[in-house]
Design a protein around this motif. Structure first.
Motif, PDB file in Angstrom:
ATOM      1  N   ALA A  30     -70.203 -83.969  51.773  1.00  0.00           N
ATOM      2  CA  ALA A  30     -71.154 -84.020  50.663  1.00  0.00           C
ATOM      3  C   ALA A  30     -71.825 -85.387  50.565  1.00  0.00           C
ATOM      4  N   ASP A  31     -71.118 -86.429  50.993  1.00  0.00           N
ATOM      5  CA  ASP A  31     -71.670 -87.791  50.982  1.00  0.00           C
ATOM      6  C   ASP A  31     -72.465 -88.105  52.250  1.00  0.00           C
ATOM      7  N   GLY A  32     -72.562 -87.142  53.174  1.00  0.00           N
ATOM      8  CA  GLY A  32     -73.309 -87.356  54.410  1.00  0.00           C
ATOM      9  C   GLY A  32     -72.590 -88.230  55.417  1.00  0.00           C
ATOM     10  N   ILE A  33     -71.267 -88.263  55.327  1.00  0.00           N
ATOM     11  CA  ILE A  33     -70.450 -89.079  56.236  1.00  0.00           C
ATOM     12  C   ILE A  33     -69.854 -88.160  57.299  1.00  0.00           C
ATOM     13  N   PRO A  34     -70.129 -88.410  58.590  1.00  0.00           N
ATOM     14  CA  PRO A  34     -69.658 -87.506  59.637  1.00  0.00           C
ATOM     15  C   PRO A  34     -68.167 -87.624  59.972  1.00  0.00           C
ATOM     16  N   GLN A  35     -67.478 -88.560  59.382  1.00  0.00           N
ATOM     17  CA  GLN A  35     -66.046 -88.737  59.648  1.00  0.00           C
ATOM     18  C   GLN A  35     -65.267 -87.497  59.194  1.00  0.00           C
ATOM     19  N   TRP A  36     -64.299 -87.070  60.012  1.00  0.00           N
ATOM     20  CA  TRP A  36     -63.400 -85.948  59.716  1.00  0.00           C
ATOM     21  C   TRP A  36     -64.126 -84.602  59.636  1.00  0.00           C
ATOM     22  N   GLN A  37     -65.280 -84.460  60.272  1.00  0.00           N
ATOM     23  CA  GLN A  37     -66.018 -83.214  60.160  1.00  0.00           C
ATOM     24  C   GLN A  37     -65.677 -82.219  61.264  1.00  0.00           C
TER      25      GLN A  37
END
Length: 174
Positions: A30-37
């Motif tokens: 939701a925050d646009g952070i690709p980590q852990w996706q």
């Protein structure tokens, strides 16, 4: 006053840990952070760290509200640092916080501050005098928490030598 503590995780805690990790994945997305996706962190990662006695849980009012791995060996991802340097006098004997997450719904309770304080005390008890942690370059929320916890920005590392997977690294001398 909320009762807050940490304890080592047990294999029976894996479902609760994975639930918190899934919630954290949604928040990062939701925050646009690709980590852990992707698949990471997996149930196997969590189980392996529990078996090593590296996984700690944050308990508030007798409920599991957070999870973190206090990795107790040198992290190969930290061997080469870009755009910075580790503090002088450091060695390969440090503890690293990985896979830290707090269940959403606890915003404003400053549980992250308490978790970091407890993990720092535990690292010291385990005879570490240095701690390290990384977070995605876009994860401003975690960067704020780290600076508030006393960590110092040290530079950038590549995860698994991937030039597209950059992480800001932080260090705390105990």
């Amino acid at each position: 006053m909320t009762s807050v503590m940490i304890r080592l995780a047990a294999t029976t805690d894996v479902p609760a840990i994975m639930d918190i990790i899934q919630q954290a994945k949604h928040l990062l997305a939701a925050d646009g952070i690709p980590q852990w996706q992707g698949a990471y962190p997996t149930k196997d990662d969590v189980t392996r760290d529990i078996d090593r006695q590296y996984t700690y849980l944050l308990i508030a009012n007798h409920a599991i509200v957070g999870t973190a791995t206090l990795f107790q060996a040198a992290d190969p991802n930290y061997a080469t640092i870009y755009d910075g340097a580790w503090q002088p006098g450091t060695s390969d004997h440090y503890a690293t916080i990985h896979r830290i997450a707090i269940a959403p719904g606890h915003a404003g309770a400053h549980l992250g501050d308490l978790f970091f304080s407890n993990l720092t005390s535990e690292a010291y008890r385990l005879d570490f005098r240095e701690m390290r942690i990384d977070t995605h370059v876009k994860n401003k929320r975690m960067q704020h928490v780290l600076l508030k916890a006393g960590f110092t920005y040290s530079g950038v590392v590549r995860m698994d030598n991937d030039p597209q997977d950059l992480r800001n690294v932080y260090q705390l001398m105990l």
